[in-house]
Design a protein around this motif. Sequence first.
Motif, short mmCIF file in Angstrom:
data_model
loop_
_atom_site.label_atom_id
_atom_site.label_comp_id
_atom_site.label_asym_id
_atom_site.label_seq_id
_atom_site.Cartn_x
_atom_site.Cartn_y
_atom_site.Cartn_z
N ARG A 1 69.58 97.01 54.48
CA ARG A 1 68.84 98.15 53.93
C ARG A 1 69.57 98.72 52.71
N ASP A 2 68.80 98.99 51.68
CA ASP A 2 69.34 99.61 50.46
C ASP A 2 69.58 101.10 50.76
N SER B 59 70.39 103.55 59.35
CA SER B 59 69.39 102.49 59.49
C SER B 59 68.93 102.39 60.94
N ARG B 60 69.88 102.44 61.87
CA ARG B 60 69.53 102.37 63.29
C ARG B 60 68.67 103.56 63.68
N ASP B 61 69.02 104.75 63.20
CA ASP B 61 68.24 105.94 63.52
C ASP B 61 66.80 105.82 63.02
N LEU B 62 66.65 105.26 61.81
CA LEU B 62 65.30 105.08 61.26
C LEU B 62 64.48 104.12 62.11
N GLU C 179 63.49 105.76 65.38
CA GLU C 179 62.39 106.70 65.16
C GLU C 179 61.06 105.95 65.03
N LEU C 180 61.09 104.83 64.30
CA LEU C 180 59.89 104.01 64.18
C LEU C 180 59.46 103.45 65.53
N ARG C 181 60.44 103.01 66.32
CA ARG C 181 60.14 102.46 67.64
C ARG C 181 59.47 103.51 68.52
#
Length: 275
Positions: free
Chosen positions: A177-178, A256-259, A262-264
């Motif tokens: 991820r950028d 990145s993991r948090d994002l 949240e999507l999950r």
Amino acid sequence: APEALMQALEDLDYLAALDDDGNLSEVGIIMSEFPLDPQLAKALIASCEFDCVEEMVSLAAMLTASPCFPSAHPEEAVALRRRALLHPDGDHFTLISLFNAFQQRECGGPYHADEGWCRKVGVSGEALRLAGVVRAELLEVMQRIELPVSPPAFGTDANVLNVQRALISGYFLKVARDIDGSGNYVMLTHKHVAHLPPACCYLLRQPPRRPPPWVLYHEFTISQDNCLRVVSEIQPQMLVELAPQYYLSNLPPSESRDLLMELRDKVAATEDVPA
């Protein structure tokens, strides 16, 4: 090293190649039939489900053959001609497009015409011919173990999505991820920061575009200026849908993991809403 062996076993477990006892699963047995690394073998098997076998077997052959772009910094005239081969959806699709273009020329003209075209666009004819041999061998394996081969559909929007799905099914371990919008990519599985390679289609485009926020890559080596090799944009929603949930849960703590978590949760909430 014991740590490397344990990491390899963990990766195989994420790819569903092992059963609960640590033996090869049914998927693992099929993967072992292919002379490919496990992630690429898993992506090729997934292409049967997503109806993009013709494209994935070409891509697998191109990734297995030696690099088709021998120079990352071609002369200006060569760079202009090479730019015409770039696919807007990423390096993986550019490799498929390049293979298809070479095959059309190989079938329609003499050997020296192929070499002339290769020099014009700055690609290796030897690597492309080797990819053709590897592709034929992979198809033979698929036919021998009776895996379905879907007809070609390269160039359609549906096919692009299907190839992305097949790639994520095998390469969810290789996503970055950028983090700042300037091309500094942090890989999901550890803290290394990497960059796009000079030959990446996203850097060669004219006019230049903003680097894609999320990418899937083929490999990464610290010795090559911390560059990712063979990069294509993906959508994080597809990663949430196709990667094993226990893999996502075991990612190191990061933004990145948090994002992704949240999507999950959003996907799970949508699925729980009654129709």
